[in-house]
Design a protein around this motif. Sequence first.
Motif, short mmCIF file in Angstrom:
data_model
loop_
_atom_site.label_atom_id
_atom_site.label_comp_id
_atom_site.label_asym_id
_atom_site.label_seq_id
_atom_site.Cartn_x
_atom_site.Cartn_y
_atom_site.Cartn_z
N GLU A 237 -8.78 19.69 31.46
CA GLU A 237 -8.06 19.54 30.19
C GLU A 237 -8.95 20.09 29.06
N ARG A 271 -1.01 15.07 25.69
CA ARG A 271 -2.21 15.85 25.37
C ARG A 271 -2.11 17.26 25.92
N TRP A 272 -1.61 17.38 27.15
CA TRP A 272 -1.45 18.70 27.74
C TRP A 272 -0.41 19.53 26.98
#
Length: 279
Positions: A237, A271-272
């Motif tokens: 990430e 978040r991605w």
Amino acid sequence: MQFGASMFFTDYSMTPAALARALEERGFESVWAPEHSHIPAARLTPWGGGGELPKRYYDVMDPFVSLTMAAAATTTLLLGTGVCLLNQRDTIQTAKLVASLDQVSGGRFLFGIGVGWNREEMENHGTAFDTRAKLVRERVEAMKEIWTKSKAEYHGEFVDFAPIMAWPKPVQKPHPPILVGGAFPQGARRALRYGNGWIPIAGRAPLEDALVAFRGMAAEAGRDLAEVPVSTFGAPEDLDTLRRYRDLGVSRVVVSLDSEKAATILPILDRWAALIRGL
């Protein structure tokens, strides 16, 4: 570069339908379901990820069932096996499963396959570890015959059948993309020989070096890189890493999610989604 997400669907994870809807809502391209039919209690083969084999490997549901539920809950999301252990499945029945899922999803299936790593697991299916790669190749070749011909036959060392008639045929022509998982160089060679894409795992080996070498191998094999796009599983990430993968020509990044409920997974997907917008 497209983005997908993979989860070992279990009776304690998000359901395939719930995760698929969440991914589609956030702009992801695909959902992926791995498989293990079982894990032998006396397993000796080491896991490639290092350390103890996670519990989800023992508990994972059948990927074709999971992806059918995901298909019913979505309209555009692609549905991939990540990966199907083809050396542990019957050739003719698997051809029907693939074609049926491609039909009910309206042509959204991606057939990710692998030759497997767990010797004891595949031996319980009657598969010899040392010849598993050739077995998988023959099964792929035979399934292509089934998907594309009204009367199909195949005669190999491990797969052999006289003319048969089997329907349905896939929506995608000539068949759903066959994405071959495996490390460099063996996995790359298999992808170039009979696949429509290659799936290396990020973090298992230097991906940048493998991609450069893969381009050379594709040229030698007479394959256009557009015909064998690279999808990588397990990317971190991290925006800089994702930009580097994009610039190296990776066509798809698949996020590896733990087998958890929505309260844990949805913030990760958010978040991605923000990272994707930043590319």
